[in-house]
Scaffold this active site. Structure first.
Site, PDB file in Angstrom:
ATOM      1  N   SER A 291      -2.700 -11.789   5.684  1.00  7.02           N
ATOM      2  CA  SER A 291      -2.578 -10.974   4.472  1.00  7.02           C
ATOM      3  C   SER A 291      -2.677  -9.502   4.863  1.00  7.02           C
ATOM      4  O   SER A 291      -2.870  -9.181   6.040  1.00  7.02           O
ATOM      5  CB  SER A 291      -3.669 -11.352   3.477  1.00  7.02           C
TER       6      SER A 291
ATOM      7  N   LEU B 286      -0.368  -7.249   4.990  1.00 12.62           N
ATOM      8  CA  LEU B 286       0.734  -6.723   5.799  1.00 12.62           C
ATOM      9  C   LEU B 286       1.505  -5.636   5.056  1.00 12.62           C
ATOM     10  O   LEU B 286       2.448  -5.067   5.595  1.00 12.62           O
ATOM     11  CB  LEU B 286       1.707  -7.845   6.169  1.00 12.62           C
ATOM     12  N   GLY B 287       1.113  -5.364   3.837  1.00  9.14           N
ATOM     13  CA  GLY B 287       1.824  -4.335   3.087  1.00  9.14           C
ATOM     14  C   GLY B 287       3.064  -4.843   2.383  1.00  9.14           C
ATOM     15  O   GLY B 287       4.072  -4.153   2.310  1.00  9.14           O
ATOM     16  N   LYS B 288       2.975  -6.064   1.837  1.00  2.92           N
ATOM     17  CA  LYS B 288       4.080  -6.589   1.039  1.00  2.92           C
ATOM     18  C   LYS B 288       4.334  -5.717  -0.180  1.00  2.92           C
ATOM     19  O   LYS B 288       5.473  -5.482  -0.554  1.00  2.92           O
ATOM     20  CB  LYS B 288       3.693  -7.975   0.506  1.00  2.92           C
TER      21      LYS B 288
ATOM     22  N   LEU C 150       3.642  -2.488  -0.603  1.00  7.81           N
ATOM     23  CA  LEU C 150       4.285  -1.228  -0.214  1.00  7.81           C
ATOM     24  C   LEU C 150       5.740  -1.456   0.166  1.00  7.81           C
ATOM     25  O   LEU C 150       6.613  -0.651  -0.152  1.00  7.81           O
ATOM     26  CB  LEU C 150       3.549  -0.609   0.978  1.00  7.81           C
TER      27      LEU C 150
ATOM     28  N   ASP D  47      -0.522 -20.991   2.097  1.00  5.49           N
ATOM     29  CA  ASP D  47      -1.634 -21.185   1.166  1.00  5.49           C
ATOM     30  C   ASP D  47      -1.287 -22.302   0.178  1.00  5.49           C
ATOM     31  O   ASP D  47      -0.139 -22.384  -0.270  1.00  5.49           O
ATOM     32  CB  ASP D  47      -1.870 -19.929   0.299  1.00  5.49           C
TER      33      ASP D  47
ATOM     34  N   PRO E 241       3.993 -16.083  16.029  1.00  5.11           N
ATOM     35  CA  PRO E 241       3.489 -16.177  14.653  1.00  5.11           C
ATOM     36  C   PRO E 241       4.622 -16.063  13.619  1.00  5.11           C
ATOM     37  O   PRO E 241       4.609 -16.777  12.607  1.00  5.11           O
ATOM     38  CB  PRO E 241       2.527 -14.981  14.537  1.00  5.11           C
TER      39      PRO E 241
ATOM     40  N   CYS F 209     -14.098   8.794 -16.146  1.00  3.18           N
ATOM     41  CA  CYS F 209     -14.608   7.642 -16.878  1.00  3.18           C
ATOM     42  C   CYS F 209     -16.118   7.526 -16.692  1.00  3.18           C
ATOM     43  O   CYS F 209     -16.849   8.339 -17.235  1.00  3.18           O
ATOM     44  CB  CYS F 209     -13.850   6.378 -16.463  1.00  3.18           C
TER      45      CYS F 209
ATOM     46  N   GLY G 102     -17.742   8.547 -14.316  1.00  2.16           N
ATOM     47  CA  GLY G 102     -18.114   9.859 -13.765  1.00  2.16           C
ATOM     48  C   GLY G 102     -18.353  10.874 -14.867  1.00  2.16           C
ATOM     49  O   GLY G 102     -19.288  11.681 -14.806  1.00  2.16           O
TER      50      GLY G 102
ATOM     51  N   HIS H  94      -8.457   7.829 -17.179  1.00  5.35           N
ATOM     52  CA  HIS H  94      -8.187   7.793 -15.732  1.00  5.35           C
ATOM     53  C   HIS H  94      -6.866   8.490 -15.422  1.00  5.35           C
ATOM     54  O   HIS H  94      -5.812   7.840 -15.421  1.00  5.35           O
ATOM     55  CB  HIS H  94      -8.090   6.342 -15.250  1.00  5.35           C
TER      56      HIS H  94
ATOM     57  N   GLU I 189      -5.688   9.357 -12.719  1.00  6.76           N
ATOM     58  CA  GLU I 189      -5.106   8.912 -11.440  1.00  6.76           C
ATOM     59  C   GLU I 189      -3.967   7.911 -11.620  1.00  6.76           C
ATOM     60  O   GLU I 189      -3.085   7.811 -10.781  1.00  6.76           O
ATOM     61  CB  GLU I 189      -6.176   8.340 -10.510  1.00  6.76           C
TER      62      GLU I 189
HETATM   63  N1  GLN Z   1     -18.672   1.266 -17.322  1.00  6.32           N
HETATM   64  C1  GLN Z   1     -18.144   2.301 -18.155  1.00  6.32           C
HETATM   65  C2  GLN Z   1     -17.639   1.777 -19.489  1.00  6.32           C
HETATM   66  O1  GLN Z   1     -17.397   0.618 -19.633  1.00  6.32           O
HETATM   67  C3  GLN Z   1     -17.082   3.100 -17.445  1.00  6.32           C
HETATM   68  C4  GLN Z   1     -15.865   2.302 -17.108  1.00  6.32           C
HETATM   69  C5  GLN Z   1     -15.013   2.972 -16.074  1.00  6.32           C
HETATM   70  O2  GLN Z   1     -15.447   3.874 -15.367  1.00  6.32           O
HETATM   71  N2  GLN Z   1     -13.794   2.518 -15.915  1.00  6.32           N
HETATM   72  O3  GLN Z   1     -17.464   2.534 -20.418  1.00  6.32           O
END
Ligand code: GLN
Length: 533
Positions: A13, A15-17, A19, A146, A189, A379, A381, A505, A507
């Site tokens: 596992s 292997l970057g499938k 990506l 598997d 392999p 979040c 944070g 989030h 990101e």
């Molecule tokens: N545990 C927190 C909540 O449920 C924050 C969740 C998170 O950081 N994704 O609100």
């Protein structure tokens, strides 16, 4: 007619499938084709939302609120697509659907079996994604051999009978390891893994050979002969410096051309110039900053995949490479923040669940706030930043989130009243994209350059409005809220050079060709601090 590319993996596992699939998607999209993706995961969970990040890495969240495999993050970052629930499916979801149908009486009189009922459901799931596309790239999770992935492999084996042999392409990602003591690359392999596939009736058309060096033509000939594939279909998938180089390497090996030819696709010429320029910039930045990430899943960097990618993207407009310092929150609890953070350019507290490590995060935030270090809290944070401010500035020593202390006198982070009765765990959070209104003149407004934004969420708890007035009276700025003003989505601090906490989030929306403004601004602030020191 829709075309289907099935990507399987063999030998080991990781292997970057994912990506590889994303890179293939990039190449086909860059040639003007309409593509989509489907990730099929062989576990019994209905989705990865209930899994520990140590088990499964990051849970990726889509705009429509699906909790999905992290490969969907790669797919979105490498293409222009916005994916949804239908782009990820698990064994659990397939069985759940079939069992519900059985209870409803849909198969009345019949014995419900893996073949054909489960395999039919899998094929239907694949066909559902195909609508309106030229090519669907279907990645099968797990490794050939598997037990778990057998129904998926059986379903894709049957696909040529349903959609036509000429419309299906099997790509197998495999490993060609270099054995130090023998001083050579080994093909055995790969041979075994292809044999395993052929035993279940799938003859791969193309082999993506993961290796740390280029495969000599003689080596490719040997693999072709033993694995029964064309010589030009043995592709070297060599390790790269940056994951974003993968499409470029594949293109050099002629992979997109091969796919276009094999599936008789009507494709335009590829245009990789902008992507190539981005990769060059990424590999040779002028500056560098260190961002300290304090979290609780630091042993598993896969848990923060989108986040570490978003930081890299944020470096791009600043011509800055981002060096991430991974810090276990419990180490901060044990040893104090100074020895980890005195030299840092920026602090990031990512999302997370549960009590472990919370105090280390709160201490980290206090340190960053007092020293004026650029801070980004996402979040959990952001929630910890509110806890820290309430404790330090309002003097509410016991302020906490009711997630960590249910009967706390100062629940500055709390459940909404309507959430209190929810008992089901899977998918019961605030999930997916929600609109957010930004207050003019704030840092958030400057960053986004707009007052209306939309970002993805995944959390249960929220900022508690009972403490809104007290906190804002003492310098906490609420710069983003839900359109009705009820939910606090972004906080900032009046007396700090760069401090931002978001309940969402960001990101998940960042792509290398469209770095997210929050990360671009955070890296810019970190760079400023570095120069200032
Ligand atoms: N545990 C927190 C909540 O449920 C924050 C969740 C998170 O950081 N994704 O609100």
């Amino acid at each position: 007619m829709n075309k289907f590319i099935f990507v399987t993996g063999g030998v080991v596992s990781s292997l970057g499938k994912g990506l590889s699939s994303a890179a293939i998607g990039h190449l086909l999209e860059s040639r003007g084709l309409k593509i989509s993706f489907l990730k099929l995961d062989p576990y019994i969970n209905v989705d990865p939302g209930t899994m520990n990040p140590f088990q499964h890495g990051e849970v990726y969240v889509t705009d429509d609120g699906a909790e999905t495999d992290l490969d969907l993050g790669h797919y979105e970052r490498f293409t222009s697509l916005t994916l949804s629930q239908q782009n990820n499916c698990t064994t659990g979801r397939i069985y759940d659907t079939v069992i519900k149908k059985e209870r409803r009486g849909d198969y009345l009189g019949g014995t419900v079996q893996v073949v054909p009922h489960i395999t039919d459901e899998i094929k239907q799931t694949i066909l559902n994604v195909a609508h309106g596309t030229d090519v669907v790239i279907v990645e099968i999770g797990g490794t050939v051999g598997d037990i778990e992935s057998l129904p998926f492999l059986e379903a894709i084996r049957q696909m040529p009978f349903d959609v036509g042999r000429e419309n299906v392409l099997y790509i197998h990602v495999t490993l060609v390891p270099y054995i130090e003591t023998a001083g050579e690359l080994k093909t055995k392999p790969t041979q075994h893994s292809v044999n395993k596939l052929r035993e279940i009736g799938i003859q791969p058309h193309i082999l993506l050979c993961r290796t740390d060096r280029f495969l000599a033509p003689s080596m490719k000939d040997k693999i072709a002969l033993f694995c029964n594939v064309d010589k030009d279909a043995v592709i070297t998938a060599k390790d790269v410096e940056s994951i974003y180089e993968v499409p470029i390497v594949f293109r050099k090996e002629g992979l997109d051309e091969l796919i276009v030819r094999s599936l008789r696709l009507e494709a335009g010429p590829p245009s990789l110039r902008a992507w190539d320029a981005m990769v060059q910039k990424l590999k040779r930045p002028t500056h560098e900053v260190t961002i300290s990430m304090v979290g609780k899943y630091m042993g598993s960097k896969e848990s923060y995949k989108s986040l570490s990618e978003a930081l890299v993207h944020g470096g791009l407009p600043n011509d800055t490479g981002v060096n991430i310092q991974w810090i276990e929150s419990e180490d901060v609890e044990r040893n104090g923040p100074d020895q980890y953070l005195s030299e840092t350019d920026g602090i990031l507290i990512p999302g997370g669940f549960g009590l472990r490590g919370i105090e280390g995060k709160v201490e980290t935030i206090r340190y960053g706030r007092e020293k004026g270090i650029p801070f980004l809290g996402l979040c959990l944070g952001m929630q910890c930043a509110v806890i820290e401010y309430a404790r330090s500035i309002l003097g509410l020593d016991r302020a906490n989130s009711s997630e960590f202390e249910p009967h706390n006198p100062y629940p500055v982070i709390d459940l909404l009243p309507e959430q209190r009765t929810v008992e089901e765990k899977g998918g019961s959070m605030r999930l997916g994209a929600y609109p957010c209104h930004l207050v003019e003149g704030t840092l958030a407004h400057r960053i986004y350059g707009s007052t209306e934004i939309s970002e993805r969420h995944r959390h249960r708890y929220e900022f508690n409005n009972d403490f809104r007035e007290k906190l804002t009276a003492r310098g906490l700025i609420i710069s983003g809220t839900s359109p009705d003003g009820r939910l606090v989505e972004i906080i900032e601090l009046k007396h700090h050079p760069w401090f931002l906490g978001t309940q969402f989030h960001p990101e998940y929306h960042s792509r290398p060709h469209q770095p997210h403004p929050v990360f671009a601004a955070f890296i810019e602030a970190a760079l400023k601090r570095k120069f200032g020191r």
